[in-house]
Motif scaffolding. Sequence first.
Motif, PDB file in Angstrom:
ATOM      1  N   GLY A  75       0.820  -1.208   0.000  1.00 21.28           N
ATOM      2  CA  GLY A  75       0.000   0.000   0.000  1.00 21.28           C
ATOM      3  C   GLY A  75       0.848   1.250   0.000  1.00 21.28           C
ATOM      4  N   ALA A  76       1.915   1.246   0.797  1.00 20.35           N
ATOM      5  CA  ALA A  76       2.840   2.384   0.800  1.00 20.35           C
ATOM      6  C   ALA A  76       3.480   2.548  -0.572  1.00 20.35           C
ATOM      7  N   GLY A  77       3.772   1.430  -1.226  1.00 19.70           N
ATOM      8  CA  GLY A  77       4.317   1.483  -2.584  1.00 19.70           C
ATOM      9  C   GLY A  77       3.355   2.105  -3.571  1.00 19.70           C
ATOM     10  N   HIS A  78       2.069   1.799  -3.411  1.00 16.67           N
ATOM     11  CA  HIS A  78       1.047   2.409  -4.272  1.00 16.67           C
ATOM     12  C   HIS A  78       1.093   3.932  -4.169  1.00 16.67           C
ATOM     13  N   LEU A  79       1.341   4.417  -2.971  1.00 20.05           N
ATOM     14  CA  LEU A  79       1.299   5.854  -2.726  1.00 20.05           C
ATOM     15  C   LEU A  79       2.618   6.550  -3.028  1.00 20.05           C
ATOM     16  N   THR A  80       3.712   5.787  -3.133  1.00 20.54           N
ATOM     17  CA  THR A  80       5.026   6.421  -3.248  1.00 20.54           C
ATOM     18  C   THR A  80       5.903   5.761  -4.312  1.00 20.54           C
ATOM     19  N   PHE A  81       6.825   4.914  -3.877  1.00 19.07           N
ATOM     20  CA  PHE A  81       7.927   4.441  -4.706  1.00 19.07           C
ATOM     21  C   PHE A  81       7.548   3.516  -5.861  1.00 19.07           C
ATOM     22  N   ALA A  82       6.413   2.859  -5.824  1.00 23.85           N
ATOM     23  CA  ALA A  82       6.034   1.929  -6.898  1.00 23.85           C
ATOM     24  C   ALA A  82       4.759   2.376  -7.623  1.00 23.85           C
ATOM     25  N   ARG A  83       4.409   3.603  -7.466  1.00 23.65           N
ATOM     26  CA  ARG A  83       3.150   4.112  -8.015  1.00 23.65           C
ATOM     27  C   ARG A  83       3.038   3.882  -9.521  1.00 23.65           C
ATOM     28  N   ARG A  84       4.083   4.160 -10.242  1.00 21.02           N
ATOM     29  CA  ARG A  84       4.063   3.991 -11.699  1.00 21.02           C
ATOM     30  C   ARG A  84       3.923   2.514 -12.086  1.00 21.02           C
ATOM     31  N   ASP A  85       4.634   1.643 -11.375  1.00 19.42           N
ATOM     32  CA  ASP A  85       4.526   0.213 -11.659  1.00 19.42           C
ATOM     33  C   ASP A  85       3.105  -0.288 -11.419  1.00 19.42           C
ATOM     34  N   PHE A  86       2.486   0.162 -10.347  1.00 18.94           N
ATOM     35  CA  PHE A  86       1.117  -0.269 -10.078  1.00 18.94           C
ATOM     36  C   PHE A  86       0.147   0.223 -11.143  1.00 18.94           C
ATOM     37  N   GLN A  87       0.421   1.356 -11.757  1.00 22.67           N
ATOM     38  CA  GLN A  87      -0.446   1.853 -12.828  1.00 22.67           C
ATOM     39  C   GLN A  87      -0.471   0.893 -14.010  1.00 22.67           C
ATOM     40  N   ALA A  88       0.595   0.124 -14.204  1.00 21.23           N
ATOM     41  CA  ALA A  88       0.646  -0.847 -15.302  1.00 21.23           C
ATOM     42  C   ALA A  88      -0.369  -1.972 -15.104  1.00 21.23           C
ATOM     43  N   GLN A  89      -0.876  -2.135 -13.903  1.00 24.13           N
ATOM     44  CA  GLN A  89      -1.829  -3.199 -13.621  1.00 24.13           C
ATOM     45  C   GLN A  89      -3.279  -2.740 -13.691  1.00 24.13           C
ATOM     46  N   VAL A  90      -3.499  -1.455 -13.884  1.00 24.55           N
ATOM     47  CA  VAL A  90      -4.875  -0.954 -13.954  1.00 24.55           C
ATOM     48  C   VAL A  90      -5.378  -1.137 -15.380  1.00 24.55           C
ATOM     49  N   PRO A  91      -6.432  -1.933 -15.562  1.00 29.05           N
ATOM     50  CA  PRO A  91      -6.942  -2.161 -16.925  1.00 29.05           C
ATOM     51  C   PRO A  91      -7.403  -0.860 -17.581  1.00 29.05           C
ATOM     52  N   ASP A  92      -7.085  -0.717 -18.851  1.00 31.06           N
ATOM     53  CA  ASP A  92      -7.502   0.469 -19.604  1.00 31.06           C
ATOM     54  C   ASP A  92      -9.014   0.575 -19.698  1.00 31.06           C
ATOM     55  N   THR A  93      -9.708  -0.521 -19.503  1.00 29.82           N
ATOM     56  CA  THR A  93     -11.175  -0.532 -19.629  1.00 29.82           C
ATOM     57  C   THR A  93     -11.882   0.091 -18.430  1.00 29.82           C
ATOM     58  N   LEU A  94     -11.164   0.306 -17.329  1.00 28.05           N
ATOM     59  CA  LEU A  94     -11.797   0.941 -16.167  1.00 28.05           C
ATOM     60  C   LEU A  94     -12.075   2.411 -16.483  1.00 28.05           C
ATOM     61  N   PRO A  95     -13.262   2.875 -16.136  1.00 27.64           N
ATOM     62  CA  PRO A  95     -13.603   4.268 -16.457  1.00 27.64           C
ATOM     63  C   PRO A  95     -13.104   5.273 -15.412  1.00 27.64           C
ATOM     64  N   PHE A  96     -11.955   4.975 -14.817  1.00 27.52           N
ATOM     65  CA  PHE A  96     -11.385   5.830 -13.781  1.00 27.52           C
ATOM     66  C   PHE A  96      -9.948   6.165 -14.143  1.00 27.52           C
ATOM     67  N   ASP A  97      -9.474   7.268 -13.626  1.00 27.94           N
ATOM     68  CA  ASP A  97      -8.081   7.651 -13.787  1.00 27.94           C
ATOM     69  C   ASP A  97      -7.198   6.584 -13.140  1.00 27.94           C
ATOM     70  N   GLN A  98      -6.194   6.101 -13.876  1.00 32.23           N
ATOM     71  CA  GLN A  98      -5.334   5.036 -13.359  1.00 32.23           C
ATOM     72  C   GLN A  98      -4.653   5.428 -12.048  1.00 32.23           C
ATOM     73  N   ASP A  99      -4.195   6.655 -11.959  1.00 35.00           N
ATOM     74  CA  ASP A  99      -3.515   7.079 -10.743  1.00 35.00           C
ATOM     75  C   ASP A  99      -4.467   7.085  -9.546  1.00 35.00           C
ATOM     76  N   HIS A 100      -5.706   7.481  -9.768  1.00 38.82           N
ATOM     77  CA  HIS A 100      -6.681   7.462  -8.673  1.00 38.82           C
ATOM     78  C   HIS A 100      -6.956   6.038  -8.207  1.00 38.82           C
ATOM     79  N   VAL A 101      -7.022   5.105  -9.153  1.00 36.83           N
ATOM     80  CA  VAL A 101      -7.237   3.693  -8.792  1.00 36.83           C
ATOM     81  C   VAL A 101      -6.063   3.190  -7.956  1.00 36.83           C
ATOM     82  N   VAL A 102      -4.850   3.533  -8.372  1.00 31.42           N
ATOM     83  CA  VAL A 102      -3.655   3.105  -7.642  1.00 31.42           C
ATOM     84  C   VAL A 102      -3.655   3.696  -6.229  1.00 31.42           C
ATOM     85  N   LEU A 103      -3.967   4.966  -6.118  1.00 28.44           N
ATOM     86  CA  LEU A 103      -3.990   5.604  -4.800  1.00 28.44           C
ATOM     87  C   LEU A 103      -5.066   4.981  -3.904  1.00 28.44           C
TER      88      LEU A 103
END
Length: 141
Positions: free
Chosen positions: A28-56
């Motif tokens: 969870g700390a990684g989602h908010l800080t050091f691994a945020r960009r990596d976690f964005q790679a796991q958010v499906p493009d089909t979700l109707p939400f901003d990827q960064d918001h989903v990660v946060l």
Amino acid sequence: MSTPARPTTTPVQNAARIVLGSVLILAGAGHLTFARRDFQAQVPDTLPFDQDHVVLASGVAEIALGASLIGLPARHRQTVGGIAASFFVAVFPGNVSQYLNREDAFGLDTDTRRLVRLGGQPLLVAWALWSTGLLGGAGKD
């Protein structure tokens, strides 16, 4: 009227639950800080939400789940275990999306590595269920 029996777990299950909670807090700390960009790679493009918001949001959820697994009283253990297992099921489509879209993140830079990662998700579900006494051999606290 009798009171329900207190859920029981073995010392090994308790240790596994605490480790899982710690892993969730770190992730969870990684989602908010050091691994945020990596976690964005796991958010499906089909979700109707901003990827960064989903990660946060998922990072906050992971920290809350991890803290709950570690800190809540035993009477809440199985509820939190079920919620954690459900969370792992809910984020599984993101792992599938990472595989199907060949997104590199967390060192998962080959199809084989991404496929192996998919196999780990059921283990997380089982870990959450077992370590909180919802799956198999619960003993005494």
